[in-house]
Design an enzyme around this catalytic site. Structure first.
Site, PDB file in Angstrom:
ATOM      1  N   SER A  15       0.833  -1.380  -0.028  1.00 28.59           N
ATOM      2  CA  SER A  15      -0.140   0.186  -0.330  1.00 28.59           C
ATOM      3  C   SER A  15       0.820   1.361   0.104  1.00 28.59           C
ATOM      4  CB  SER A  15      -1.016  -0.149   1.154  1.00 28.59           C
ATOM      5  OG  SER A  15      -0.242  -0.514   2.193  1.00 28.59           O
ATOM      6  N   THR A  16       2.107   1.076  -0.440  1.00 26.44           N
ATOM      7  CA  THR A  16       2.723   2.704  -0.583  1.00 26.44           C
ATOM      8  C   THR A  16       2.456   3.319  -1.756  1.00 26.44           C
ATOM      9  OG1 THR A  16       4.683   1.466  -1.598  1.00 26.44           O
ATOM     10  CG2 THR A  16       4.805   1.689   0.723  1.00 26.44           C
ATOM     11  N   GLY A  20      -3.840   0.561  -3.433  1.00 30.32           N
ATOM     12  CA  GLY A  20      -3.535   0.280  -1.729  1.00 30.32           C
ATOM     13  C   GLY A  20      -3.215   1.688  -1.187  1.00 30.32           C
ATOM     14  N   SER A 138      -8.970  -9.565 -10.004  1.00 26.72           N
ATOM     15  CA  SER A 138      -8.549  -8.816 -11.131  1.00 26.72           C
ATOM     16  C   SER A 138      -9.675  -9.290 -12.171  1.00 26.72           C
ATOM     17  CB  SER A 138      -7.290  -8.819 -11.608  1.00 26.72           C
ATOM     18  OG  SER A 138      -6.922  -8.429 -12.945  1.00 26.72           O
ATOM     19  N   TYR A 151      -0.168 -14.692 -13.718  1.00 24.62           N
ATOM     20  CA  TYR A 151      -1.115 -13.655 -13.238  1.00 24.62           C
ATOM     21  C   TYR A 151      -2.639 -14.020 -13.217  1.00 24.62           C
ATOM     22  CZ  TYR A 151      -3.155  -9.155 -12.101  1.00 24.62           C
ATOM     23  OH  TYR A 151      -4.008  -7.981 -11.421  1.00 24.62           O
TER      24      TYR A 151
HETATM   25  N1  LIG Z   1      -3.784  -1.700 -11.809  1.00 27.18           N
HETATM   26  C1  LIG Z   1      -4.548  -2.348 -12.438  1.00 27.18           C
HETATM   27  O1  LIG Z   1      -4.946  -2.196 -13.763  1.00 27.18           O
HETATM   28  C2  LIG Z   1      -5.168  -3.480 -11.737  1.00 27.18           C
HETATM   29  C3  LIG Z   1      -6.257  -4.038 -12.320  1.00 27.18           C
HETATM   30  C4  LIG Z   1      -6.908  -5.361 -11.526  1.00 27.18           C
HETATM   31  C5  LIG Z   1      -6.447  -5.662 -10.396  1.00 27.18           C
HETATM   32  N2  LIG Z   1      -5.307  -4.970  -9.615  1.00 27.18           N
HETATM   33  C6  LIG Z   1      -4.911  -5.316  -8.411  1.00 27.18           C
HETATM   34  O2  LIG Z   1      -4.814  -4.454  -7.493  1.00 27.18           O
HETATM   35  C7  LIG Z   1      -3.825  -4.506  -6.574  1.00 27.18           C
HETATM   36  C8  LIG Z   1      -3.054  -3.183  -6.440  1.00 27.18           C
HETATM   37  O3  LIG Z   1      -2.521  -3.009  -7.981  1.00 27.18           O
HETATM   38  P1  LIG Z   1      -1.770  -1.676  -8.281  1.00 27.18           P
HETATM   39  O4  LIG Z   1      -1.881  -1.687  -9.584  1.00 27.18           O
HETATM   40  O5  LIG Z   1      -2.417  -0.616  -7.261  1.00 27.18           O
HETATM   41  O6  LIG Z   1      -0.373  -1.896  -7.653  1.00 27.18           O
HETATM   42  P2  LIG Z   1       0.960  -0.957  -7.950  1.00 27.18           P
HETATM   43  O7  LIG Z   1       0.585   0.601  -8.259  1.00 27.18           O
HETATM   44  O8  LIG Z   1       2.161  -1.650  -8.565  1.00 27.18           O
HETATM   45  O9  LIG Z   1       1.678  -1.005  -6.280  1.00 27.18           O
HETATM   46  C9  LIG Z   1       2.271  -2.167  -6.062  1.00 27.18           C
HETATM   47  C10 LIG Z   1       2.203  -2.099  -4.286  1.00 27.18           C
HETATM   48  O10 LIG Z   1       2.410  -3.275  -4.043  1.00 27.18           O
HETATM   49  C11 LIG Z   1       3.583  -3.249  -3.111  1.00 27.18           C
HETATM   50  N3  LIG Z   1       4.508  -4.414  -3.547  1.00 27.18           N
HETATM   51  C12 LIG Z   1       4.936  -5.149  -4.635  1.00 27.18           C
HETATM   52  N4  LIG Z   1       5.394  -6.195  -4.548  1.00 27.18           N
HETATM   53  C13 LIG Z   1       5.591  -6.538  -3.227  1.00 27.18           C
HETATM   54  C14 LIG Z   1       5.945  -7.423  -2.362  1.00 27.18           C
HETATM   55  N5  LIG Z   1       6.547  -8.516  -2.669  1.00 27.18           N
HETATM   56  N6  LIG Z   1       5.717  -7.466  -0.815  1.00 27.18           N
HETATM   57  C15 LIG Z   1       5.062  -6.217  -0.364  1.00 27.18           C
HETATM   58  N7  LIG Z   1       4.644  -5.135  -1.175  1.00 27.18           N
HETATM   59  C16 LIG Z   1       4.821  -5.275  -2.418  1.00 27.18           C
HETATM   60  C17 LIG Z   1       4.322  -1.958  -3.777  1.00 27.18           C
HETATM   61  O11 LIG Z   1       5.316  -1.424  -2.508  1.00 27.18           O
HETATM   62  P3  LIG Z   1       6.938  -1.308  -2.718  1.00 27.18           P
HETATM   63  O12 LIG Z   1       7.285  -0.880  -4.220  1.00 27.18           O
HETATM   64  O13 LIG Z   1       6.829  -0.022  -1.770  1.00 27.18           O
HETATM   65  O14 LIG Z   1       7.489  -2.286  -2.219  1.00 27.18           O
HETATM   66  C18 LIG Z   1       3.190  -1.231  -4.236  1.00 27.18           C
HETATM   67  O15 LIG Z   1       2.892  -0.445  -2.649  1.00 27.18           O
HETATM   68  C19 LIG Z   1      -3.142  -5.912  -7.058  1.00 27.18           C
HETATM   69  O16 LIG Z   1      -3.335  -6.987  -6.480  1.00 27.18           O
HETATM   70  C20 LIG Z   1      -3.345  -6.023  -8.671  1.00 27.18           C
HETATM   71  O17 LIG Z   1      -3.003  -7.152  -9.014  1.00 27.18           O
HETATM   72  C21 LIG Z   1      -4.668  -4.037 -10.474  1.00 27.18           C
END
Ligand SMILES: NC(=O)c1ccc[n+]([C@@H]2O[C@H](COP(=O)([O-])OP(=O)(O)OC[C@H]3O[C@@H](n4cnc5c(N)ncnc54)[C@H](OP(=O)(O)O)[C@@H]3O)[C@@H](O)[C@H]2O)c1
Length: 261
Positions: A15-16, A20, A138, A151
């Site tokens: 959630s950085t 999240g 997703s 994925y």
């Molecule tokens: N974006 C989309 O289009 C989309 C669509 C459908 C579903 N989702 C789902 O929604 C969720 C959030 O996605 P997002 O796109 O918002 O993510 P994001 O912007 O890529 O951010 C990823 C976050 O997860 C952390 N992270 C990554 N790998 C990690 C690990 N191994 N351990 C702990 N923290 C970790 C990162 O923190 P640090 O970098 O600080 O480590 C960052 O805070 C995910 O489950 C994704 O699959 C996203």
């Protein structure tokens, strides 16, 4: 509408940034006490300073590392009311190029993070007869792209696990639900748009338009969702107001999945 989230204790994995982070920000606006998570001290500290709220704290854990996950479970307060299993990684690769590690890593971060945290928190929530567990799946769990197989399979398994876990809450005021986002403009998606625009000598708007014409043509809103659109839904289903919904998959997909329920 009062979501009654004041003083609720919330943990949000990954959630950085992105969905999240926005979810953490909205919980804090509602007076909740939020623990955010990321892999490094600098990313967690940066996010905390951006959130700038005394009710926010952070835990550094990489969900790829079993040892760090055990440590997190030792350190995290026992009385979390709301668990948001948000962390997710995706590596776009042709199936034949995907390694065994790609498959294991997707399952470790996307599924097992939530399995381990739920195993720890669900009995405690049942005991106090209130709690919320939310999984972030997703649209790829149903609209499976050929270059995102590990994925997509991991996200389908998240939905299945969440649905089964909800059965264990029978007779209590604990709920377990899955939020299913469509393509969302998080940091990762912004990077994808910029890189593609540069490579193809297009504007970001042109890349977005062709993504929704050629890849996600089923999307009814035909644009990326904002992180706020997804986070608002997460907040509602974390609140006391959502007590009638349990074991559900809630789509925030801009209509892309097209099913009637
Ligand atoms: N974006 C989309 O289009 C989309 C669509 C459908 C579903 N989702 C789902 O929604 C969720 C959030 O996605 P997002 O796109 O918002 O993510 P994001 O912007 O890529 O951010 C990823 C976050 O997860 C952390 N992270 C990554 N790998 C990690 C690990 N191994 N351990 C702990 N923290 C970790 C990162 O923190 P640090 O970098 O600080 O480590 C960052 O805070 C995910 O489950 C994704 O699959 C996203």
């Amino acid at each position: 509408m009062n979501l009654n989230l004041k003083n609720k204790k919330v943990f949000i994995s990954g959630s950085t940034k992105g969905i999240g982070y926005e979810t953490a920000r909205l919980f804090l606006d509602e007076g909740a006490l939020v623990i955010i998570n990321g892999r490094t001290k600098s990313s967690v500290d940066d996010a905390l300073s951006k959130l700038n709220n005394k009710n926010a704290s952070g835990i550094i854990t990489d969900f790829l590392d079993d040892f760090q996950v055990e440590k997190l479970i030792d350190e995290i307060p026992d009385d979390i009311d709301i668990l948001i299993n948000n962390v997710g990684i995706f590596r776009g690769k042709n199936f034949c190029d995907e390694t065994k590690e790609d498959w294991y890593d997707h399952f470790k971060v996307n599924l097992m993070s939530g399995v381990k945290l739920s195993k720890y928190f669900l009995p405690k929530m049942i005991k106090k007869n209130w709690g919320r567990i939310i999984f972030i799946s997703s649209e790829c769990s149903t609209l499976v792209p050929g270059d995102l197989l590990s994925y997509s399979v991991s996200k389908a398994s998240v939905s299945v696990f969440s649905s089964g876990l909800a059965k264990l809450t029978k007779g209590s005021n604990v709920t377990v639900n899955t939020i299913v986002p469509g393509s969302t403009l998080s940091e990762g998606s912004k990077e994808f748009l910029s890189e593609t625009a540069k490579r193809e000598n297009k504007t970001k708007e042109e890349v977005e338009e062709s993504f929704f014409k050629d890849v996600r043509e089923s999307s009814l809103i035909s644009r990326f969702l904002t992180v706020g659109e997804v986070a608002n839904t997460i907040l509602y289903f974390s609140s006391t107001l959502s007590s009638g919904t349990n074991g559900a998959s809630i789509r925030v997909d801009g209509g892309s999945m097209g099913s009637i329920i």
